[in-house]
Design a protein around this motif. Structure first.
Motif, PDB file in Angstrom:
ATOM      1  N   SER A 179     -27.846 -21.662 -11.903  1.00 14.99           N
ATOM      2  CA  SER A 179     -28.970 -21.776 -11.180  1.00 14.99           C
ATOM      3  C   SER A 179     -29.592 -23.055 -10.793  1.00 14.99           C
ATOM      4  O   SER A 179     -29.636 -23.969 -11.443  1.00 14.99           O
ATOM      5  CB  SER A 179     -30.449 -20.573 -11.668  1.00 14.99           C
ATOM      6  OG  SER A 179     -30.528 -21.128 -12.918  1.00 14.99           O
ATOM      7  N   SER A 180     -30.713 -23.059  -9.779  1.00 15.39           N
ATOM      8  CA  SER A 180     -31.252 -24.166  -9.478  1.00 15.39           C
ATOM      9  C   SER A 180     -32.525 -24.636 -10.511  1.00 15.39           C
ATOM     10  O   SER A 180     -32.881 -23.635 -10.647  1.00 15.39           O
ATOM     11  CB  SER A 180     -31.784 -24.115  -8.010  1.00 15.39           C
ATOM     12  OG  SER A 180     -32.858 -25.251  -7.660  1.00 15.39           O
TER      13      SER A 180
ATOM     14  N   LEU B 160     -27.342 -19.110  -7.955  1.00 13.73           N
ATOM     15  CA  LEU B 160     -26.560 -19.718  -7.203  1.00 13.73           C
ATOM     16  C   LEU B 160     -24.961 -19.293  -7.256  1.00 13.73           C
ATOM     17  O   LEU B 160     -24.384 -19.144  -6.367  1.00 13.73           O
ATOM     18  CB  LEU B 160     -26.387 -21.172  -6.982  1.00 13.73           C
ATOM     19  CG  LEU B 160     -27.800 -21.772  -6.732  1.00 13.73           C
ATOM     20  CD1 LEU B 160     -27.704 -23.450  -6.707  1.00 13.73           C
ATOM     21  CD2 LEU B 160     -28.231 -21.167  -5.328  1.00 13.73           C
TER      22      LEU B 160
ATOM     23  N   LEU C 191     -22.696 -27.294  -4.978  1.00  8.54           N
ATOM     24  CA  LEU C 191     -23.953 -27.244  -5.491  1.00  8.54           C
ATOM     25  C   LEU C 191     -24.685 -28.560  -5.510  1.00  8.54           C
ATOM     26  O   LEU C 191     -24.436 -29.544  -6.106  1.00  8.54           O
ATOM     27  CB  LEU C 191     -23.954 -26.907  -6.914  1.00  8.54           C
ATOM     28  CG  LEU C 191     -23.093 -25.692  -7.470  1.00  8.54           C
ATOM     29  CD1 LEU C 191     -22.739 -25.552  -8.858  1.00  8.54           C
ATOM     30  CD2 LEU C 191     -23.875 -24.525  -6.890  1.00  8.54           C
TER      31      LEU C 191
ATOM     32  N   ASP D 213     -28.046 -29.311  -5.329  1.00 10.27           N
ATOM     33  CA  ASP D 213     -29.326 -29.584  -6.288  1.00 10.27           C
ATOM     34  C   ASP D 213     -28.920 -29.635  -7.599  1.00 10.27           C
ATOM     35  O   ASP D 213     -27.907 -28.797  -7.886  1.00 10.27           O
ATOM     36  CB  ASP D 213     -30.133 -28.376  -5.955  1.00 10.27           C
ATOM     37  CG  ASP D 213     -30.861 -28.283  -4.466  1.00 10.27           C
ATOM     38  OD1 ASP D 213     -30.839 -29.317  -3.870  1.00 10.27           O
ATOM     39  OD2 ASP D 213     -31.182 -27.087  -4.012  1.00 10.27           O
TER      40      ASP D 213
ATOM     41  N   CYS E 211     -28.463 -28.211 -11.399  1.00  9.26           N
ATOM     42  CA  CYS E 211     -28.434 -27.059 -11.584  1.00  9.26           C
ATOM     43  C   CYS E 211     -28.198 -26.924 -12.936  1.00  9.26           C
ATOM     44  O   CYS E 211     -28.171 -27.816 -13.933  1.00  9.26           O
ATOM     45  CB  CYS E 211     -27.235 -26.390 -11.140  1.00  9.26           C
ATOM     46  SG  CYS E 211     -27.129 -26.130  -9.383  1.00  9.26           S
TER      47      CYS E 211
END
Length: 208
Positions: free
Chosen positions: A88-89, A96, A148, A150, A152
């Motif tokens: 996830s972010s 994600l 991806l 960002d 994470c």
């Protein structure tokens, strides 16, 4: 290292060790392939006839060791059905990617001291070949998974029976599902003759 004694039926505990070992290498490979940590934080090892990567980060190693130790107990107690790795972010906590591994007990006979009886036990070579195929798919996943972009983070979810013993450091969680633009790809499975592990990756497509 989990091994299978030649000519012997694999035990429930022996199978659990193989499954736990797979998760160790599998989670590490996902961390590397998805770029959650810098490449220099990983070291190369030989396993399943492949060159695989393991994290050298002390914090991540300790986190995974605690998870895998508990996973082993749940598998031997027959109290777990699924392990999920959620990416996830860091900023938004939006999920994600969701790597899901179903753990199924194929055949067992508790009267024989946790030996699992099968018509034909797989050899160590056969099991490693199946696991290698799953690992290759994890490596190849970068070809279809979105970048991806960002920073994470990741978490591990365990789906256990209601009566399973859960350590205090584990907390209840929702399913952490991908809420929009979700796609999924079924990966290969492997079997130890005692357990079967089915793999699936779900991911969020971009907004374009």
């Amino acid at each position: 290292m989990a091994t299978i004694q030649k000519g012997k039926t694999i035990t429930l505990r022996g199978s659990a060790q193989i499954v736990v070992e797979f998760f160790n290498y599998g989670i590490n490979s996902i961390l590397f392939q998805r770029g959650l940590y810098p490449p220099e934080d990983f070291r190369m090892v030989k396993k399943y006839g492949l060159n695989l990567l393991l994290t050298s980060d002390d914090g991540v190693q300790a986190y995974l060791k605690a998870i895998l130790s508990q996973l082993d107990k749940w598998i031997v107690a027959k109290k777990i059905s699924r392990l999920v790795m959620v990416i996830s972010s860091k900023d938004t906590r939006e999920v994600l990617e969701r790597w899901s591994f179903d753990i199924q007990l194929e055949q067992s006979d508790d009267r024989k001291e946790n030996f699992c009886e099968t018509k034909k036990s797989k050899t160590e070579k056969e099991i490693n070949s199946q696991i290698a195929a799953v690992m290759r798919q994890i490596t190849a996943s970068v070809s279809f998974l979105p970048m991806l972009e960002d920073p994470c983070t990741f978490n591990i979810l365990a789906y256990t029976d209601k009566d399973a013993e859960v350590p205090a450091e584990w907390i209840d969680s929702d399913a952490r599902l991908i809420t929009k633009n979700a796609e999924q790809v079924k990966l290969r499975s492997f079997s130890t003759s005692v357990h079967k592990v089915d793999a699936l990756v779900a991911y969020r497509l971009g907004d374009d």
